[in-house]
Design an enzyme around this catalytic site. Structure first.
Site, PDB file in Angstrom:
ATOM      1  N   THR A   1      -1.537  -1.170  -4.490  1.00 47.76           N
ATOM      2  CA  THR A   1      -2.296   0.060  -4.683  1.00 47.76           C
ATOM      3  C   THR A   1      -1.400   1.107  -5.324  1.00 47.76           C
ATOM      4  O   THR A   1      -0.185   1.133  -5.094  1.00 47.76           O
ATOM      5  CB  THR A   1      -2.841   0.590  -3.350  1.00 47.76           C
ATOM      6  OG1 THR A   1      -1.750   1.000  -2.521  1.00 47.76           O
ATOM      7  CG2 THR A   1      -3.654  -0.472  -2.631  1.00 47.76           C
TER       8      THR A   1
ATOM      9  N   SER B   1       0.822  -1.204   0.000  1.00 52.80           N
ATOM     10  CA  SER B   1       0.000   0.000   0.000  1.00 52.80           C
ATOM     11  C   SER B   1       0.856   1.254   0.000  1.00 52.80           C
ATOM     12  O   SER B   1       1.840   1.354   0.747  1.00 52.80           O
ATOM     13  CB  SER B   1      -0.921   0.012   1.227  1.00 52.80           C
ATOM     14  OG  SER B   1      -1.630   1.230   1.310  1.00 52.80           O
ATOM     15  N   ASP B   2       0.493   2.207  -0.848  1.00 50.33           N
ATOM     16  CA  ASP B   2       1.098   3.536  -0.806  1.00 50.33           C
ATOM     17  C   ASP B   2       0.747   4.221   0.503  1.00 50.33           C
ATOM     18  O   ASP B   2      -0.323   3.980   1.081  1.00 50.33           O
ATOM     19  CB  ASP B   2       0.606   4.388  -1.971  1.00 50.33           C
ATOM     20  CG  ASP B   2       1.458   4.202  -3.217  1.00 50.33           C
ATOM     21  OD1 ASP B   2       2.598   3.750  -3.067  1.00 50.33           O
ATOM     22  OD2 ASP B   2       0.966   4.492  -4.316  1.00 50.33           O
ATOM     23  N   LYS B   3       1.636   5.080   0.948  1.00 56.16           N
ATOM     24  CA  LYS B   3       1.362   5.826   2.180  1.00 56.16           C
ATOM     25  C   LYS B   3       0.547   7.084   1.899  1.00 56.16           C
ATOM     26  O   LYS B   3      -0.543   7.266   2.443  1.00 56.16           O
ATOM     27  CB  LYS B   3       2.673   6.207   2.876  1.00 56.16           C
ATOM     28  CG  LYS B   3       2.469   7.031   4.156  1.00 56.16           C
ATOM     29  CD  LYS B   3       3.793   7.396   4.791  1.00 56.16           C
ATOM     30  CE  LYS B   3       4.497   8.513   4.020  1.00 56.16           C
ATOM     31  NZ  LYS B   3       3.813   9.817   4.152  1.00 56.16           N
TER      32      LYS B   3
END
Length: 596
Positions: free
Chosen positions: A310, A67-69
């Protein structure tokens, strides 16, 4: 065997051909496509649009989510903190230069935060923008070239501190202070944005560092915990520094094992170095470039994982395409959406949790259909083979087999609306389990159907023309009674139960439930699924039984079948020859209720 017993060659070949064709799951592509399409529609209601139907099956099996932050786990609403300035630079000048290296029309969150902080500065009318280079994930900085009225030409840039330090002429003098400031900001979860300027074509001069804070979303920690309960490990991916990633991971409840993306390609550990093992143990990755995302997904897949990724940018498209389930988050670019398998319409990861649960329900429906279809094929083939070998008799005619295939495959389309529970762990196709369960159920069906045939042939010595009806009823009903739901239930059960059921109408005589009413029966009432249950009661209790014992109106057969009320099953039993025939039809109806 048929030829040895004197059967005709043409008749034998025709029957074998019909049996083989009926055993082929011709409806499987249709059933699976309908199931996935209905599931995609339900996911769309949860604001997760599926661009590739097969991705639903893969989403149900992912065990790692990268997941991207920024924007996914955080709010993507940056605020400016107290900056750090090198000696000789004022705070106002630092913010002013950062604003000159920003562009409002780009709608970038970093630019917006800087422009808001510099809003009090009056614009300089004599200044003209000559060139502007927007942020690039590879260069990690923006640059603007400006010209003032006095022919003064200068450049300003803002971006990652390590990038601007490598360009600055005063890096040696300020590097220790800048590094200390960046680490201090990172320890508090702040992102660092360095600012530099240069006169004309002169070397760059670092001015200072701006701290930017992007708070985590309110639901991010809860969402990650729900993913953990679903058996999915979440790995944080960010372009920020290790200290920032570690601080954010701590706030979100992730582990503190954060790796530099550059270390994934480090071969200094020797020829037996396996970066996939390090990635598997890591909780997140910092200072990630787009090519690193692709590499992370690839290495995890080599380790046997199903990976979800993502992303929202153009450079995320290769990683989204490579992932087993590429997920474009809300606000993603067109390139990211076209490469993704699932497009989220709501911000955050909470939609992903609902999408995973729904995809696992869909997978269960597909799994149930596979077990059912294999079991039914085994049941028909083995039952027909054993019946021919033992009794030298075709219990189902060629027309009945075709009817069996059509009605079962048509009714099973309703499995797309079947009630299932999502699995708490990732699900994958386990063919040994599927084949084992289907074989056990198919053989159990053979025992039930062959037992019915044995009772009719040996115990009651019924004519073979009559015997062919109960096996068909049991074969059809066994496949549809537990699968049919909703508006199809009553009508299909009447068809499945054969002529005996059709005589009874489409309503449960005791409870008065309409045939189309959604209803799942258990216990004693199960024998009343459709009117076929009346056959069992009337067959077991001579004369139809009493209303107190069966819950049905007491109907006594008379010598004249024409005197019976129209639509009553007792008239059918009397016309069929009495109690033995009624018992056979009743046993057929009882076997319909067996839980396949």
């Amino acid at each position: 065997m048929a030829l040895f017993r004197g059967h005709g060659m043409v008749e034998t070949l025709r029957f074998a051909l019909v049996l083989c064709v009926a055993s082929i799951p011709v409806a499987m592509p249709t059933v699976l496509s309908v199931t996935l399409a209905v599931g995609a529609e339900r996911l769309a209601r949860r604001r997760a649009v599926v661009t590739r139907l097969a991705a639903i099956e893969e989403l149900a099996g992912i065990d790692i989510l990268c997941s991207d932050k920024t924007g996914t786990l955080t709010q993507n609403r940056l605020s400016l903190g107290r900056p750090f300035c090198v000696p000789g630079c004022a705070v106002d000048h630092l913010i002013h230069c950062a604003a000159l290296a920003s562009r409002e029309e780009d709608r970038d969150p970093i630019d917006e935060a800087v422009l808001v902080a510099a809003a009090a500065d009056p614009p300089v009318e004599s200044r003209r923008l000559e060139a502007f280079q927007p942020f690039d994930p590879v260069r990690k900085r923006t640059e603007a070239t400006l010209v003032e009225s006095g022919a003064r030409r200068f450049r300003v840039s803002k971006g990652a501190p390590q990038v601007l330090l490598a360009m600055a002429a005063n890096a040696v003098a300020v590097q220790a202070d800048v590094t200390r400031a960046v680490e201090g900001f990172a320890a508090r979860g702040y992102r660092s944005l360095a600012v530099a300027e240069a006169e004309g074509d002169q070397p760059w001069h670092l001015l200072g560092v701006l701290p930017l804070f992007d708070p985590p979303r309110d639901d991010s920690k809860t969402t990650l915990e729900e993913l953990r309960q679903l058996g999915i490990a979440t790995k944080l991916i960010t372009g920020d520094q290790v200290a920032i990633a570690r601080e954010m991971a701590g706030q979100l409840g992730l582990g503190a094992e954060i790796l530099l993306a550059e270390s994934l390609e480090d071969l200094s550990a020797g020829p037996f170095h396996d970066p996939g093992e390090r990635i598997e143990r890591a909780d997140g990755f910092a200072q990630v470039f787009p090519e690193h995302k692709y590499r992370i997904v690839e290495l995890l897949q080599r380790r046997g994982h199903l990976v979800g990724m993502t992303g929202d940018g153009v450079n995320d498209a290769p990683a989204l395409k490579r992932a087993d389930a590429g997920i474009a988050v809300s606000g993603a670019t067109d390139a990211a959406r076209s490469a993704a398998d699932i497009v989220l319409l709501s911000p955050g990861l909470s939609v992903v949790v609902e999408a995973i649960r729904e995809s696992r329900r869909i997978f269960q429906r597909m799994h149930h259909y596979a077990v059912y279809r294999i079991a039914e094929t085994i049941r028909v083939l083995v039952f027909m083979t054993v019946s021919i070998l033992v009794f030298d008799f075709y219990p189902l005619s060629a027309l009945m087999i075709v009817l069996l295939a059509l009605l079962n495959d048509g009714a099973i389309l309703s499995i797309a609306y079947d009630r299932t529970r999502w699995s708490p762990r990732p699900v994958r196709w386990q063919m040994p389990v599927v084949l084992g369960v289907a074989t056990a159920l198919g053989l159990a069906g053979v025992v039930a159907t062959f037992g019915l045939l044995w009772l009719a042939e040996v115990v009651f010595a019924q004519p073979r023309e009559l015997i062919q009806t109960p096996p068909l009823s049991q074969a059809l009903g066994g496949g549809t009674s537990d699968r049919v739901r909703g508006p199809y239930g009553g009508a299909l059960l009447v068809c499945a139960a054969g002529p005996a059921a059709a005589a009874g109408g489409g309503r449960h005589p005791a409870a008065g439930h309409p045939a189309g009413r959604e209803r799942h029966l258990h216990g004693p009432d199960r024998l009343g699924v459709g009117p076929a249950g009346v056959g069992l009661l009337a067959g077991v209790v001579p004369g139809g039984g009493s209303g107190e014992a069966t819950g049905l109106p007491a109907v006594r057969p008379t010598a004249d079948p024409a005197a019976q009320p129209q639509g009553d099953l007792s008239s059918t039993l009397s016309a069929a020859g009495g109690v033995p025939e009624g018992l056979m039809i009743g046993l057929s109806a009882a076997l319909i209720g067996l839980p396949y």
